[in-house]
Design an enzyme around this catalytic site. Sequence first.
Site, PDB file in Angstrom:
ATOM      1  N   SER A 108     -44.480 -44.215  64.442  1.00  0.00           N
ATOM      2  CA  SER A 108     -43.733 -45.161  63.611  1.00  0.00           C
ATOM      3  C   SER A 108     -43.551 -46.432  64.425  1.00  0.00           C
ATOM      4  CB  SER A 108     -42.349 -44.588  63.284  1.00  0.00           C
ATOM      5  OG  SER A 108     -41.491 -45.606  62.785  1.00  0.00           O
ATOM      6  N   TYR A 131     -34.095 -40.248  64.841  1.00  0.00           N
ATOM      7  CA  TYR A 131     -35.469 -40.567  64.428  1.00  0.00           C
ATOM      8  C   TYR A 131     -36.177 -41.432  65.479  1.00  0.00           C
ATOM      9  CZ  TYR A 131     -39.282 -42.076  61.353  1.00  0.00           C
ATOM     10  OH  TYR A 131     -40.519 -42.326  60.805  1.00  0.00           O
TER      11      TYR A 131
HETATM   12  C1  BGC Z   1     -39.538 -44.868  58.445  1.00  0.00           C
HETATM   13  C2  BGC Z   1     -39.341 -45.598  57.128  1.00  0.00           C
HETATM   14  C3  BGC Z   1     -39.219 -47.094  57.381  1.00  0.00           C
HETATM   15  C4  BGC Z   1     -40.318 -47.614  58.283  1.00  0.00           C
HETATM   16  C5  BGC Z   1     -40.128 -49.068  58.678  1.00  0.00           C
HETATM   17  C6  BGC Z   1     -40.701 -45.481  59.165  1.00  0.00           C
HETATM   18  O1  BGC Z   1     -40.975 -44.793  60.359  1.00  0.00           O
HETATM   19  O2  BGC Z   1     -39.750 -43.479  58.196  1.00  0.00           O
HETATM   20  O3  BGC Z   1     -38.184 -45.104  56.488  1.00  0.00           O
HETATM   21  O4  BGC Z   1     -39.283 -47.787  56.143  1.00  0.00           O
HETATM   22  O5  BGC Z   1     -40.399 -46.827  59.452  1.00  0.00           O
HETATM   23  O6  BGC Z   1     -38.827 -49.351  59.127  1.00  0.00           O
END
Ligand code: BGC
Length: 269
Positions: A154, A167
């Site tokens: 991410s 996260y």
């Molecule tokens: C998240 C999303 C988010 C994106 C950008 C991703 O890793 O799971 O919820 O929209 O990152 O911020």
Amino acid sequence: MFMSTNLSKQTVLVTGASSGIGQAIAIAMGKAGANVVINYHSDDEAANGTLDIIHKNGGEGLIIKADVSREDEMVAMFANAIKYFGTIDILVNNAGIQKDSKFIEMSLQDWQEVMDTNLTGQFLCAREAAKEFCRRGVVAGRSVAAGKVIFISSVHNIVPWAGHANYTTSKGGETMLMKTMAQELAPQKIRVNSIAPGAIKTDINKKVWSDPVQAKELLRMIPYNRIGEPEDIAKVAVWLASDEADYITGTTIYVDGGMTLYPEFAYGG
Ligand code: BGC
């Protein structure tokens, strides 16, 4: 030498392949000619939907329901997949969840569940896949590498995100797992990389992109001015798994429409 993104004769296992980015990757890998193992956690119907699309495109697939955070289930999943298709050539470590809360209110359970799925799950799958790659080695005519691991990371592996400490930490950890594996396994001809998506239209962030006000706010953070589609990630995954990308290992490819470019600076600074 001519190479292509054709993945025929190869088998890919995609975790979390019943929806979103995982589903799009599973379908794209099938289109590229790979046999696809569709791992999923809970939505039987959606997993069947992924398999149906792969079949309609002329591909082969196998559905395996299992929890990526459980060691016994992952060991069994890999054994079953290898028994069915003969081996595994590509792992896409995609399964991931969010359990958001303010930092001072974050429960140990929410912290742990996100780590278990996003980080421990990726470790368990990567370990089982790497064991098989090491056992089998390079097979001439199939791929010049013995195996490929693609982590779905991410932008939040480097972008802090208030209200999402579990996260972001899982994604930051994933990056070092990927790099360490890449360094350790390169001599065995195993390539290990990550794709870091920005905001992609999936269930995980549906609340944001389906609301016009929040979607507009979100676009301010995406210089390329569109929210991504799962296929944007899937195309890169197919290429990264192919021999076209043979000299790439230990890297994170950002597929984010510029989200990591400090977009607020376009408005001042
Ligand atoms: C998240 C999303 C988010 C994106 C950008 C991703 O890793 O799971 O919820 O929209 O990152 O911020």
